[in-house]
Design an enzyme around this catalytic site. Structure first.
Site, PDB file in Angstrom:
ATOM      1  N   VAL A   1      -3.227   9.555  -3.053  1.00  0.00           N
ATOM      2  CA  VAL A   1      -2.388   9.179  -4.195  1.00  0.00           C
ATOM      3  C   VAL A   1      -3.158   9.359  -5.504  1.00  0.00           C
ATOM      4  O   VAL A   1      -2.605   9.841  -6.503  1.00  0.00           O
ATOM      5  CB  VAL A   1      -1.894   7.733  -4.043  1.00  0.00           C
ATOM      6  CG1 VAL A   1      -1.191   7.275  -5.315  1.00  0.00           C
ATOM      7  CG2 VAL A   1      -0.955   7.612  -2.861  1.00  0.00           C
TER       8      VAL A   1
ATOM      9  N   ASP B   1       0.810  -1.213   0.000  1.00  0.00           N
ATOM     10  CA  ASP B   1       0.000   0.000   0.000  1.00  0.00           C
ATOM     11  C   ASP B   1       0.844   1.264   0.000  1.00  0.00           C
ATOM     12  O   ASP B   1       0.379   2.330  -0.404  1.00  0.00           O
ATOM     13  CB  ASP B   1      -0.929  -0.017   1.228  1.00  0.00           C
ATOM     14  CG  ASP B   1      -1.791   1.221   1.319  1.00  0.00           C
ATOM     15  OD1 ASP B   1      -2.578   1.450   0.389  1.00  0.00           O
ATOM     16  OD2 ASP B   1      -1.677   1.970   2.313  1.00  0.00           O
TER      17      ASP B   1
ATOM     18  N   MET C   1      -6.895   6.453   3.972  1.00  0.00           N
ATOM     19  CA  MET C   1      -7.045   7.591   3.070  1.00  0.00           C
ATOM     20  C   MET C   1      -5.893   7.725   2.077  1.00  0.00           C
ATOM     21  O   MET C   1      -5.901   8.642   1.250  1.00  0.00           O
ATOM     22  CB  MET C   1      -7.146   8.888   3.893  1.00  0.00           C
ATOM     23  CG  MET C   1      -8.375   8.969   4.775  1.00  0.00           C
ATOM     24  SD  MET C   1      -9.910   8.894   3.816  1.00  0.00           S
ATOM     25  CE  MET C   1      -9.745  10.354   2.804  1.00  0.00           C
ATOM     26  N   ARG C   2      -4.907   6.816   2.148  1.00  0.00           N
ATOM     27  CA  ARG C   2      -3.772   6.958   1.248  1.00  0.00           C
ATOM     28  C   ARG C   2      -4.190   6.812  -0.206  1.00  0.00           C
ATOM     29  O   ARG C   2      -3.658   7.500  -1.090  1.00  0.00           O
ATOM     30  CB  ARG C   2      -2.689   5.937   1.597  1.00  0.00           C
ATOM     31  CG  ARG C   2      -1.425   6.109   0.760  1.00  0.00           C
ATOM     32  CD  ARG C   2      -0.294   5.183   1.195  1.00  0.00           C
ATOM     33  NE  ARG C   2       0.273   5.616   2.463  1.00  0.00           N
ATOM     34  CZ  ARG C   2       0.239   4.918   3.578  1.00  0.00           C
ATOM     35  NH1 ARG C   2      -0.373   3.741   3.578  1.00  0.00           N
ATOM     36  NH2 ARG C   2       0.776   5.359   4.683  1.00  0.00           N
ATOM     37  N   ALA C   3      -5.157   5.942  -0.477  1.00  0.00           N
ATOM     38  CA  ALA C   3      -5.604   5.753  -1.856  1.00  0.00           C
ATOM     39  C   ALA C   3      -6.182   7.047  -2.421  1.00  0.00           C
ATOM     40  O   ALA C   3      -5.922   7.406  -3.577  1.00  0.00           O
ATOM     41  CB  ALA C   3      -6.642   4.633  -1.918  1.00  0.00           C
TER      42      ALA C   3
END
Length: 653
Positions: free
Chosen positions: A277, A191, A272-274
């Site tokens: 990015v 991830d 929330m990284r998706a």
């Protein structure tokens, strides 16, 4: 020799686009390239460095500080020297690199003797404002992967050793390549890569012929071949630089942000990284396409690159993205009155064109769920799917080893709790400060010490002896004979083995699979760190025929003998999955008992698959001959063991 030109690589538009977008916006978080061997992954990554604009650095700074905004905490600062320009660097990280080589190290001898902090920069410092390339990143030690990804996310690298801390800027584009057949990254590490791309060799004969033609031409005369593509490479470099300049002015509207949130929510990604990015990638793609505002097409492209590796639900699922689900999510969040760029893929003049840069193919590999049922084949064999895996008991290898870092058995490693000290002549690792001082102190008068600090010799250095855990080789020897399938047990057996495979995945073990049926044994999967490959082979395992138990044990012994030479530090754990019957060939039982004697000193367990009221106890006898632990099938689950303990305590009370 000049590197292979970037624009000379045939095909692979997704990889080309992902690398370009990461070069435009390093904040995306880099690229993970997944694919089979021989697909030019490394070639394209190495060629990317030649397209990046030159960087301006402070002369003499080992950390490549920007003269316009030098790092105030730079170990070589403060800076007042002239600025110079140099090409952007491509730094390659070897798989076997030590942690000190990656983050840098402190000279402990100078620190003790002279009282000065002598920091030697590592690969992270060399990669600052450039590219850091890790080939076979899935084979890298987990703690090094953590270090790399933390530095990439924070933009800084920190070394702390014996009370001394040094920090410096480390902003780079992280690019990793891997062959999934050799093992996967842990989901939490997967991830942390911004984008991922699946690559495969083309099946088109014309394209394959062109790949070979260009490669042979390059090997015959690298300089002339590179010169043929120099103009195209230079033009692409100008486009990347123009996109970098446009990037800060690209507008991410609230409507576009809602689309991104809708897409990420529809795929049920964690955290929330998706979203972050995907937003950064969409902005970079807009800049690459020459647009001042993020469009639906930018979000579509970004989602195809940023989400496939973030929607895995368990370690054995292949990453992928459902195109129909993506289009539906984009439509659901599309604002009223779509603009000219929002008509969907392939519609008129708004479809992706070559002028917008390389575009993804749109075929990112849908997830495929295996059939859990069983169907008899024409040859009389049966194929039973696996049941749902569960949390398995922990089985350890006896004794203390010195293998690769893992989470199964006790071992002397370079991490863990300190259990003693040892001189440098025995083993090296992290120096033990107190033990070193104690070793040097009695000799100071004889060495003529006359001031502050200690007079050290190399023989004074002491290193911590640490006890941690290692990964092992878990070799499964699975009975796939007719007796296993005829009694409808294979589904439960596969579920148990799959659960142990999942446990091996989490504990960073190597696994192998030997199967025996119909009079013969075979190595279905040579020892590998790809637990996913073992799960796939297990799912497709047929059953039927007689039970050649002796042949299965002999093949397992051969595999362990070869692996002891190939990887001598990795200790084995043998798991024999059988009901204990031996029905193939003359003297089947006697030969099986003789074969069991080959495993002296090997930690083993026999998973007893015998069921029913009338039991022969043959698996228990086999365990006795092997010197193995006997584990009934129903006791593989961790919960069953806990329940048995509680039941016995209640009976005792």
């Amino acid at each position: 020799m000049r590197p292979y030109p970037f624009t000379a690589v045939v095909g692979m538009p997704d990889l080309r686009l992902a690398l370009v977008l990461s070069a435009i916006s390093p904040a995306i978080g880099g690229v993970l390239v997944r694919g089979e061997k021989g697909t030019a992954k490394s070639t394209m990554v190495r060629a990317l460095a030649g397209l990046l604009p030159e960087v301006e650095v402070v002369r003499g700074c080992r950390f490549s500080c920007d003269p316009a905004a030098p790092d105030p905490a730079c170990p070589d600062g403060p800076h007042d020297g002239p600025a110079v320009q140099r090409p952007a660097r491509l730094v390659e990280l070897p798989v076997g690199a030590a942690e000190d080589r990656v983050v840098g190290s402190l000279n402990l001898e100078r620190a003790l003797a002279e009282g000065v902090t002598d920091y030697q920069p590592g690969l992270l410092a060399a990669a600052h404002r450039g590219l850091l390339y890790v080939d076979e990143v899935n084979l890298l030690h987990d703690h090094l992967v953590d270090t790399l990804l933390d530095a990439a996310a924070m933009g800084r690298a920190t070394v702390e050793r014996e009370g001394v801390s040094v920090s410096h800027a480390a902003r780079f584009v992280l690019i990793g390549t891997m062959n999934p057949e050799e093992g996967e990254l842990r989901p939490q590490l997967l991830d942390r890569f911004g984008l991922t791309v699946e690559v495969a060799s083309s099946r088109d004969p014309e394209l394959r012929a062109e790949v070979v033609r260009r490669r042979l031409a390059y090997e015959a005369d690298p300089d002339s071949f590179a010169a043929r593509y120099s103009a195209e490479d230079a033009e692409l470099a100008k486009e990347i630089q123009a996109a970098q300049e446009l990037l800060p002015s690209v507008v991410l509207t609230d409507e576009a942000l809602r689309q991104i949130a809708e897409v990420c929510a529809s795929f049920e990604v964690d955290g929330m990284r998706a979203d972050i990015v995907t937003a950064r990638t969409a902005v970079a793609h807009a800049a690459w396409s020459g647009r001042a505002e993020v469009s639906t097409e930018d979000i579509r492209v970004a989602a195809r690159l940023a989400l496939p590796h973030r929607r895995r639900r368990n370690p054995f699922d292949a990453p992928g993205i459902d195109e129909e689900q993506l289009e539906q999510a984009l439509q659901d969040a599309e604002p009223e009155g779509p603009g000219p760029d929002d008509d969907g893929p392939g519609s008129g003049s708004d479809a992706p064109s070559s002028e917008d840069g390389p575009q993804p193919d749109g075929d990112q590999g849908h997830q495929r769920q295996p059939d859990a049922g069983g169907q008899p084949s024409d040859s009389g064999t049966q194929h039973a799917g696996a049941g749902k895996p569960y949390r398995a008991r922990l089985f350890k290898v006896a004794g203390v080893g010195e293998g690769e870092r893992g989470r199964r058995s006790k071992a002397i490693t370079d991490s863990g709790r300190t259990v003693g000290v040892q001189p440098s002549s025995v083993r090296e690792g992290k120096p033990h400060l107190v033990a070193t001082l104690r070793a040097a102190a009695p000799h100071q008068r004889g060495r003529g010490r006359g001031g502050a600090g200690l007079v050290l010799r190399k023989g004074d250095l002491r290193y911590a002896l640490r006890e941690g855990n290692e990964g092992n080789l878990v070799l499964f020897c699975v009975d796939a004979s007719g007796s296993m399938g005829a009694r409808a047990r294979m589904r439960e057996v596969k579920a148990a083995v799959l659960s142990l495979l999942l446990d091996a995945y989490q504990r960073r073990d190597k696994v192998g699979l030997v199967t025996f049926r119909a009079g013969a044994a075979e190595l279905s999967l040579p020892p590998t760190i790809s637990v996913e490959a073992a799960a796939s082979r297990l799912e497709a395992l047929p059953t039927g025929g007689r039970t050649p138990l002796a042949e299965g044990l002999l093949e397992a012994a051969r595999v362990l003998r070869v692996e002891s030479i190939r990887d001598p530090r990795r200790r084995p754990l043998l798991v024999v999955v059988t009901d204990g019957r031996a029905t193939s060939g003359p003297d089947a039982v006697r030969r099986a008992q003789a074969a069991a004697g080959l495993f002296e000193g090997v930690t083993s367990l026999v998973m007893d698959c015998e069921t029913g009221r009338m039991r022969l106890g043959l698996a228990a006898e086999l365990a006795e001959h092997l010197g193995a632990e006997h584990v009934p099938l129903g006791e593989v689950a961790a919960d069953s063991l806990a329940g048995e303990v509680k039941s016995r305590l209640r009976r005792a009370a």
